[in-house]
Design a protein around this motif. Sequence first.
Motif, short mmCIF file in Angstrom:
data_model
loop_
_atom_site.label_atom_id
_atom_site.label_comp_id
_atom_site.label_asym_id
_atom_site.label_seq_id
_atom_site.Cartn_x
_atom_site.Cartn_y
_atom_site.Cartn_z
N LEU A 158 0.88 -1.24 0.05
CA LEU A 158 -0.01 -0.04 -0.01
C LEU A 158 0.68 1.32 -0.03
CD1 LEU A 158 -2.81 -0.99 2.62
CD2 LEU A 158 -3.17 -0.83 -0.09
N GLN A 159 1.94 1.26 0.73
CA GLN A 159 3.02 2.11 0.71
C GLN A 159 3.69 2.51 -0.60
OE1 GLN A 159 5.46 1.49 4.01
NE2 GLN A 159 3.92 2.40 5.19
N ASN A 160 3.92 1.51 -1.31
CA ASN A 160 4.36 1.74 -2.38
C ASN A 160 3.58 2.21 -3.59
OD1 ASN A 160 6.99 0.66 -1.69
ND2 ASN A 160 6.51 -1.62 -2.23
N LEU A 161 2.31 1.83 -3.43
CA LEU A 161 1.14 2.18 -4.20
C LEU A 161 0.94 3.63 -4.09
CD1 LEU A 161 -0.91 1.31 -6.30
CD2 LEU A 161 -2.47 0.99 -4.49
N ASP A 162 1.10 4.02 -2.90
CA ASP A 162 1.13 5.55 -2.63
C ASP A 162 2.11 6.42 -3.52
OD1 ASP A 162 -1.33 5.03 -1.28
OD2 ASP A 162 -0.08 5.25 0.82
N VAL A 163 3.35 5.72 -3.27
CA VAL A 163 4.45 6.43 -3.90
C VAL A 163 4.19 6.49 -5.41
CG1 VAL A 163 6.82 6.35 -4.32
CG2 VAL A 163 5.98 5.84 -2.01
N ILE A 164 4.01 5.36 -5.95
CA ILE A 164 3.63 5.29 -7.56
C ILE A 164 2.49 6.19 -7.90
CG2 ILE A 164 2.77 3.52 -9.25
CD1 ILE A 164 4.14 1.36 -7.82
N ASN A 165 1.44 6.29 -7.13
CA ASN A 165 0.31 7.17 -7.64
C ASN A 165 0.82 8.84 -7.56
OD1 ASN A 165 -1.57 5.31 -8.24
ND2 ASN A 165 -2.11 5.05 -5.91
N ARG A 166 1.59 8.89 -6.54
CA ARG A 166 2.09 10.32 -6.69
C ARG A 166 3.11 10.50 -7.64
NH1 ARG A 166 2.58 9.49 -0.86
NH2 ARG A 166 4.78 8.96 -1.14
N GLU A 167 4.12 9.50 -7.89
CA GLU A 167 5.08 9.93 -9.00
C GLU A 167 4.03 9.94 -10.57
OE1 GLU A 167 8.53 10.30 -11.23
OE2 GLU A 167 8.05 10.63 -9.19
N LEU A 168 3.19 9.07 -10.67
CA LEU A 168 2.11 9.38 -11.72
C LEU A 168 1.68 10.76 -11.98
CD1 LEU A 168 0.63 5.90 -12.19
CD2 LEU A 168 2.19 7.06 -13.80
N ALA A 169 1.13 11.08 -10.59
CA ALA A 169 0.56 12.72 -10.72
C ALA A 169 1.69 13.59 -11.11
CB ALA A 169 -0.11 12.68 -9.40
N ARG A 170 2.58 13.41 -10.39
CA ARG A 170 3.62 14.56 -10.98
C ARG A 170 4.24 14.59 -12.41
NH1 ARG A 170 9.11 15.03 -11.63
NH2 ARG A 170 9.15 12.80 -11.51
N LEU A 171 4.21 13.23 -13.00
CA LEU A 171 4.70 13.13 -14.37
C LEU A 171 3.72 13.71 -15.23
CD1 LEU A 171 6.42 9.58 -14.31
CD2 LEU A 171 7.61 11.86 -14.49
N ARG A 172 2.35 13.55 -14.91
CA ARG A 172 1.27 13.94 -15.95
C ARG A 172 1.05 15.47 -15.81
NH1 ARG A 172 -2.57 9.02 -14.03
NH2 ARG A 172 -1.87 7.30 -15.78
N SER A 173 1.50 15.95 -14.67
CA SER A 173 1.42 17.62 -14.35
C SER A 173 2.40 18.22 -15.24
CB SER A 173 1.32 18.06 -13.03
OG SER A 173 2.58 17.55 -12.38
N ILE A 174 3.59 17.49 -15.62
CA ILE A 174 4.75 18.27 -16.26
C ILE A 174 4.23 18.34 -17.73
CG2 ILE A 174 6.95 18.10 -17.07
CD1 ILE A 174 7.58 16.63 -14.42
N GLY A 175 3.57 17.43 -18.41
CA GLY A 175 3.25 17.57 -19.77
C GLY A 175 3.97 16.46 -20.43
#
Length: 459
Positions: A158-175
């Motif tokens: 669950l903790q790893n999943l949280d990290v992955i979701n945050r990274e995905l959100a960061r990458l998508r926000s860059i463009g």
Amino acid sequence: MTHGKTSWLGKKWQSLVWFVVVIGGAVAGWFTQERWMPSAERLIALIQNKKEDPPEATEKPGAGAPDTLTLSPLARKNIGLITGIVKPSDFSKVVTVPAIVVERPGRSQHEITAPMTGVVTQIYQLERKAIEPGMPLFDLRLTHENVVTAQADLLTTLQNLDVINRELARLRSIGDGVIPGKRIIEQEYERDKAIATVSATRQSLLLHGVSEQQIADMETTRKVLREITVVAPQYADNHEHAGLPHQYHVQSIKVNRGQNVETGQLLGVLADHCLLYVEGKAFEEDASRLIEASKEGKLVEVVSVSGTPDTSQRLELKFQSVADHVDKQSRALSFYLLLPNQLAEETGVSDNSFVAWKYRPGQRMEAKIPTSKVLKNKIVLPADAVVIDGPNAFVFEQNGDNFDRIDVQVLYRDKDTVVLENDGKLVGSSLALNGAYQMHLALKNQSGGAIDPHAGHDH
């Protein structure tokens, strides 16, 4: 002259002697009256009784005894007199066999087992206490290695999943123009693997007895589950239970606080006695009769033998099944009847309520198996309505405040029922349905006849 004088003197002396004898006897009788007076009084009384007794008093006692008895209201209450109008009916002969109330295997009991290895930290209920589904039974502190590992894996994933979701959100926000799409695809792949791992770990915990709510709490709080609570299960969904009052009670507790238990170990037993069996023991030759009665849907009369005739309730029960084998030792054939139970009012002790059922496993019964022999258009009465006195049988017909003793012909009798020949004389009349033996004794007593204490009773 001399002769006449001598004769006179002789008479004189004779009278004097008799006078002395009488006086002496009277004096002696006076001083010895304590010896002879009681005998004399008894003799006088006997002579007087002989004179006063009428000639018929020497006849045989009981001769011409009346056949009518008058009962006062108090006498009726003392014998609990019940009367009823006589109606002819058909009577099927029965075979009476012993029976006993038993639990239904796989239905009446529910074993509570440990869902995983642990230590018993709390026991919530008491034996015999009434409980409902969902109520807590036991608390276990988990020591099961697989469960502990699965929980750790779940929280890590669950903790790893949280990290992955945050990274995905960061990458998508860059463009898309700055970050290559391959990088986003890789993170999505890692996310999917983490989700799959969480799902598998969740299923593993469910198999070990952890509830969905407990898993959800772990996912929310991100804390491991240190204890689990074992609760009472739902009632069995059985069509035979329709309309019956369910009620669990704790039949037994098999563990103590602080005890270490393994997965699958028995913690306690719950029972639901809303529906029981009456197990009868018939003879092998009754098999065809039982099977025929079962196919035809005939009801079997059952009577409790633990109560008195006044309190024993007669039940008409349905067949459930007939055993597929005969007992090797007793040669008895078992059959089973459905016994719907009745729930008595709960009795409170402090804050605990304890259930009380009307029928309990182990109670002795008698089952009456119907036979094909039918006596048509006869008079069927309770056993207490008929007196058997040697070769004679009597009933008591009500006539106002009086009861007339009537001779009858008995065709069949058992412990509970007597069947009389219907000659038409008793139909429509009111008979005493109980207390006939006491009334018979009262008649014999008032007629002066000797009372046989065993009259009308079978041994």
